[in-house]
Design an enzyme around this catalytic site. Structure first.
Site, short mmCIF file in Angstrom:
data_model
loop_
_atom_site.label_atom_id
_atom_site.label_comp_id
_atom_site.label_asym_id
_atom_site.label_seq_id
_atom_site.Cartn_x
_atom_site.Cartn_y
_atom_site.Cartn_z
N CYS A 16 0.86 -1.18 0.00
CA CYS A 16 0.00 0.00 0.00
C CYS A 16 0.90 1.23 0.00
CB CYS A 16 -0.91 0.00 1.22
SG CYS A 16 -1.97 1.47 1.34
N CYS A 56 -2.95 7.26 -4.63
CA CYS A 56 -2.75 5.81 -4.68
C CYS A 56 -1.34 5.49 -5.17
CB CYS A 56 -3.79 5.13 -5.56
SG CYS A 56 -3.76 3.33 -5.41
#
Length: 333
Positions: free
Chosen positions: A91, A254
């Site tokens: 992530c 992201c």
């Protein structure tokens, strides 16, 4: 005050997206690698993830990271990633949050102007270079895992009868990438429900027809992210809405998605190495990325991505579970 457990946390947000960094109370998760620990935690301790991510302690777009001793000797810390949708191999925004927390809490030796932190993640080694000024983390540059295009111009039929064309790429997670125009929708937050529904319908169709699987690790599989880029997006500056399973938007640009997008653009011959790429989120925040080189993953051509973003600490907490709490794993509404 009674509690069955005490979990220590430092909360942060990375360009708008939360990361609840669990710094204590978990212990060392069994497993010889961080991916084995990810799978163990998912199988045996999922209730803790649910408790931290779901309401009333979390919310429908909550994200977090659990600090661990590294499983390999060349790393400073290990990280397990948790969010409402499950357990990610990697992530990007969460790693920026983790690196910021490690610096600003003194959990690593802080060196100015750059503190380098080697992180052991389920997807592999990730190196964080934290720009430090007067002891504070100003931004974080991540050298991510090798990223690669899986397919270009793949067509798929959706339940509503339309056929769309998309690219599929990996940047730590798998991403379907296509223009929002393919659904006839404007890049407008007022239409967020329609945009999210479109992304989820494509995601479900991909996983039903041809679920992607990492060529080196079959436990990393499935498309849970759809990158819908806005009109006018280019290989130098792209805006997008990122739909995520089971039904929310990434607030940040992201990080693994930025890596996958750069791999896709490079595969199309549009983004050369060592060229700045600005990726802008649905709320207007930005990561700046670039490709540092090329490599291979199981014989597949791949790139070495990096990207830079910022995180801010928002609070510290001890999360408790009273034995009489009617929601020991939270709830989803």
């Amino acid at each position: 005050m009674r509690s069955k457990l005490v979990l220590h946390a430092v909360d942060s947000h990375t360009e708008g997206m939360p990361t609840r960094v669990i710094t204590g109370g978990i212990g060392t998760v069994p497993g010889a690698t961080m991916n084995e620990r990810r799978l163990y935690f998912r199988e045996h301790r999922d209730g803790i993830k649910q408790l931290l991510m779901n309401e009333p302690r979390g919310h429908s777009a909550m994200s977090g990271a659990i600090l661990q001793p590294p499983s390999r000797p060349d790393c400073d810390w290990g990280v397990l990633y948790i969010e409402v949708s499950g357990y990610l191999p990697m992530c990007g925004h969460g790693t920026i949050g983790v690196a910021t927390v490690l610096v600003e809490t003194g959990m690593v030796e802080v060196v100015e102007p750059v503190t380098t932190i080697r992180l052991d993640t389920p997807a592999g080694l990730v190196v964080a270079e934290v720009a430090v000024e007067n002891g504070a983390a100003r931004n974080v540059t991540l050298r991510n895992v090798p990223s690669f295009a899986v397919a270009l111009d793949r067509k798929i039929a959706l339940p509503d009868g339309r056929t769309v064309t998309y690219d599929l790429a990996y940047g730590g997670n798998f991403y379907a990438i296509l223009p929002l125009d393919a659904f006839g929708l404007p890049f407008d937050r007022a239409r967020k429900d329609d945009i999210l529904a479109a992304g989820l319908s494509l995601m479900a169709a991909i996983n039903a027809e041809a679920e992607p699987v990492h060529p080196e690790d079959p436990s990393i599989r499935g498309c849970h992210h759809v990158h819908l880029y806005a009109p006018g997006a280019t290989a130098r500056h792209s805006r997008h809405a990122m739909a995520i399973h089971p039904g929310w938007f990434d607030r940040s640009p992201c990080g693994t998605g930025t890596s996958a997008r750069m791999a896709q653009l490079h595969a199309r011959g549009e983004l050369p190495l060592h060229t700045e790429f600005v990726n802008e989120s649905f709320i207007g925040t930005r990561f700046t990325g670039r490709l540092l080189g090329t490599t291979e993953v199981a014989g597949v051509p791949a790139v070495l991505p990096s990207f830079t973003g910022r995180a801010w600490i928002t609070g510290t907490a001890q999360y408790l579970l009273d034995p009489t709490d009617p929601f020991p794993e939270g709830f989803v509404l």
